[in-house]
Structures are given as C-alpha cells and as structure tokens.
Design an enzyme around this catalytic site. Sequence first.
Site, PDB file in Angstrom:
ATOM      1  N   GLY A 139       0.787  -1.268   0.206  1.00 44.82           N
ATOM      2  CA  GLY A 139      -0.031   0.085   0.065  1.00 44.82           C
ATOM      3  C   GLY A 139       0.937   1.252  -0.050  1.00 44.82           C
ATOM      4  N   ARG A 140       0.457   2.363   0.456  1.00 40.66           N
ATOM      5  CA  ARG A 140       1.314   3.579   0.553  1.00 40.66           C
ATOM      6  C   ARG A 140       2.323   3.508   1.215  1.00 40.66           C
ATOM      7  NH1 ARG A 140      -4.017   4.704   1.909  1.00 40.66           N
ATOM      8  NH2 ARG A 140      -5.151   6.112   0.775  1.00 40.66           N
ATOM      9  N   ILE A 141       2.247   2.823   2.338  1.00 44.63           N
ATOM     10  CA  ILE A 141       3.549   2.802   3.204  1.00 44.63           C
ATOM     11  C   ILE A 141       4.653   1.871   2.631  1.00 44.63           C
ATOM     12  CG2 ILE A 141       4.683   2.607   5.570  1.00 44.63           C
ATOM     13  CD1 ILE A 141       2.080   3.217   6.724  1.00 44.63           C
ATOM     14  N   SER A 160       1.311  -8.934  -1.931  1.00 43.72           N
ATOM     15  CA  SER A 160       0.408  -8.184  -1.350  1.00 43.72           C
ATOM     16  C   SER A 160      -1.078  -8.976  -1.944  1.00 43.72           C
ATOM     17  CB  SER A 160       0.309  -6.492  -1.487  1.00 43.72           C
ATOM     18  OG  SER A 160       0.221  -6.555  -2.935  1.00 43.72           O
ATOM     19  N   ARG A 218       1.029  -4.608  12.245  1.00 43.01           N
ATOM     20  CA  ARG A 218       0.528  -4.678  13.556  1.00 43.01           C
ATOM     21  C   ARG A 218       0.962  -6.080  14.041  1.00 43.01           C
ATOM     22  NH1 ARG A 218      -0.941  -0.344  13.668  1.00 43.01           N
ATOM     23  NH2 ARG A 218      -2.937   0.679  13.535  1.00 43.01           N
ATOM     24  N   GLU A 247       0.139  -5.079  22.930  1.00 45.93           N
ATOM     25  CA  GLU A 247       0.831  -4.015  23.511  1.00 45.93           C
ATOM     26  C   GLU A 247      -0.089  -3.088  24.505  1.00 45.93           C
ATOM     27  OE1 GLU A 247       1.030  -1.143  20.034  1.00 45.93           O
ATOM     28  OE2 GLU A 247       1.930  -2.956  18.802  1.00 45.93           O
ATOM     29  N   HIS A 265       6.154   0.974  19.703  1.00 50.19           N
ATOM     30  CA  HIS A 265       5.068   1.433  18.608  1.00 50.19           C
ATOM     31  C   HIS A 265       5.480   2.971  18.299  1.00 50.19           C
ATOM     32  CE1 HIS A 265       1.000   0.498  16.812  1.00 50.19           C
ATOM     33  NE2 HIS A 265       1.549   1.641  16.099  1.00 50.19           N
ATOM     34  N   GLY A 267       6.222   3.903  15.277  1.00 53.50           N
ATOM     35  CA  GLY A 267       6.247   4.260  13.678  1.00 53.50           C
ATOM     36  C   GLY A 267       6.100   5.543  13.417  1.00 53.50           C
TER      37      GLY A 267
HETATM   38  C1  8YV Z   1      -1.285   4.751  15.728  1.00 54.68           C
HETATM   39  C2  8YV Z   1      -0.688   3.325  13.722  1.00 54.68           C
HETATM   40  O1  8YV Z   1      -2.189   5.386  14.984  1.00 54.68           O
HETATM   41  O2  8YV Z   1      -1.501   4.801  12.275  1.00 54.68           O
HETATM   42  C3  8YV Z   1      -1.276   3.625  12.488  1.00 54.68           C
HETATM   43  O3  8YV Z   1      -2.051   2.767  12.206  1.00 54.68           O
HETATM   44  O4  8YV Z   1      -0.189   2.474  14.171  1.00 54.68           O
HETATM   45  C4  8YV Z   1      -0.089   4.673  14.565  1.00 54.68           C
HETATM   46  O5  8YV Z   1       0.301   5.736  13.781  1.00 54.68           O
HETATM   47  C5  8YV Z   1      -0.561   5.623  16.517  1.00 54.68           C
HETATM   48  O6  8YV Z   1       0.334   4.520  17.413  1.00 54.68           O
HETATM   49  C6  8YV Z   1      -1.663   5.966  17.794  1.00 54.68           C
HETATM   50  O7  8YV Z   1      -2.322   5.274  18.400  1.00 54.68           O
END
Ligand code: 8YV
Length: 309
Positions: A139-141, A160, A218, A247, A265, A267
């Site tokens: 996807g985008r990322i 994918s 995830r 988490e 977490h 990112g």
């Molecule tokens: C969370 C993320 O939104 O965008 C996502 O899917 O996993 C993170 O950017 C961030 O941890 C806020 O809970």
Amino acid sequence: MVLDQLGRRFHLIRQWEPGGETALEAAAPHIRGLASTVGGAPVDEALLDRLPKLEIIASFGVGYDHIDAAAAGRRGVVVTNTPDVLTEEVADAALGLLISTVRQLPQAERYLRAGKWHEANFPLSPSLRDRVVGIYGMGRIGRAIARRLDAFGVPVAYFSRTAHADMPYPYYPDLVSLARNVDTLIAIAPGTPETRNAINAEVLAALGPRGILINVARGSVVDEPALIEALKTRTILSAGLDVFADEPNVPAELIAMDHVVLLPHVGSAALYTREAMAQLTIDNLVSWFDGRGPLTPVPETPWRNSRDA
Ligand code: 8YV
C-alpha cells in the site's frame, strides 16, 4: 492541542479520564461523533449499540483494526482514518529499524555504554549489502519503503493481496514463496482477519537462518509464539519489532533476547506527523458536522465517495 481545538467546537466526553465511563454512559444516547485511536477502547458492536445517534468515528491513525468498520457501515456510521500524512514518517522509521536490526546499532550502543570498547572492537554485524528485502503489503507505506530501498541499492520483492502492474519488483503469490526468495522480510500489511498470524512458523522457516523480520504493521500479523520459537532456535537470525500482539505487553522472552531490536510502537510517533494526524482527525469531524462529508473515509464506510478513494 487537539483537545483544545475539539473542545472549542464540540462538547467533549473524555472516556479515558477518571469518571469517563460514567460520563459516557450518561451522554451515550446523544453522542454523534467519536474520536478514537489504536490502543484505545475497541469500537465494536457492543459500543455501537450504546451510541444510537452516532454518525461518525474519526480514527487517529491509518490502521483501524480496533474499529468494527463493517458493523459501523451497516448502521450508516462513517469511519475515517489518517492516511498519507504519516506515510513518509512510518517509512523512515521502518528503514531506521531495518538498519538498526541488520547492523546491530542498538547492541553496539549498549556495548559502548558498558565500557566494552576498551576491551575489544564490537563484533562485525550482518549487512544490508548482500540482502534482498521482501515487503509484505504494498500500500502507500509499502511503496514508500520500497522507494527508500531503491535509493539504498537494495533489491526488493513483494507479496500483497494483488499484484500491482506499475511496480517494477518481483511479485510472489504468497508469503511462503516470498520468504523463500528473500532473506529480509518487512511487514506493513493492515491488521485484518485475513492477515492474522500470516507470518507463521512456515514463513519463518522459509525465511531461513539468515532471515531478519521487521514488523511495522500490527502485532496480529505475526504469530508471536512462533516468532519467539524461531528466534530461540535460530531458525531466523533476528527481528526488529515496532508492534506486538498485546501492546504494551511485550513478551519477557523477547525482552530477554539481545539479538532483537524492540520499539514501543513509534512508527508515526514524531511530533510533526502526530500533529498532522491530529489535524486530519479533527478536520474529518469538523467537515462532517459542517455538512461537507468526511475527508478521508475508509473503504467500508457507507459514504458515497469512499469507493473512489
Ligand atoms: C497509531 C498506527 O495510530 O497509524 C497507525 O495505524 O499504528 C499509529 O500511527 C498510533 O500509534 C496512535 O495510536
């Protein structure tokens, strides 16, 4: 501040604060909008049942696996997320975690701080130079990660849901064949029932003893006990993990391992990007309640434009 901005426009119930549950209970029949985030309370049928007037759930983050978006859709409730504004940040973090893990930078830093440099040089690390990176999720990322790897001169392959005709990289039709043909696997697929435990013992065995797994997707995408076992038995070499199954509970077995890199977490967790995510969350709510529709609805949402998004 997000809450100040929201508070100027809306009457806010802060569910996470002491007394928040009681306040929510009292206001539930009147609540029309919900701001929500990964790691917060799940937005499931049970919560939706309590909010009969709900019109929109604005989620802070691109992944919205904590929300039952299909159930919301069936009730005509719009769900929005925050795509695009975090793409480059998360791709930066993925590359940082990849290099940290392959070149053992956190371990080298711990080595220096422990005063061990006086005794000997830090042992030679693996390298990105003789590796092929498989990306799970394009996807985008995923694309932003691939672009960075291109610039680093590292060959990329991917798996994918669908092959993308515009992508120059080899596509494998399943994760096992991708893992068999690469030695480094980056997970950036969404957390859905389909992707749950997709990176399992078989995939890790296919990745092999030089294998390095990077997870910025995830925790649910990886079978965590299988990963721990693969790391213990050296079925794979190492892992760099930004996300976990439960988490913020990280298995003690992972914490005890020196040959993995673990992040809480982070990112998208840079001030600049979190502000942009917060603004888009607010903008979705304001746009909706101004009668202009949602800005970034998710595909499951009943909003008519979402199918073209
Ligand atoms: C969370 C993320 O939104 O965008 C996502 O899917 O996993 C993170 O950017 C961030 O941890 C806020 O809970």
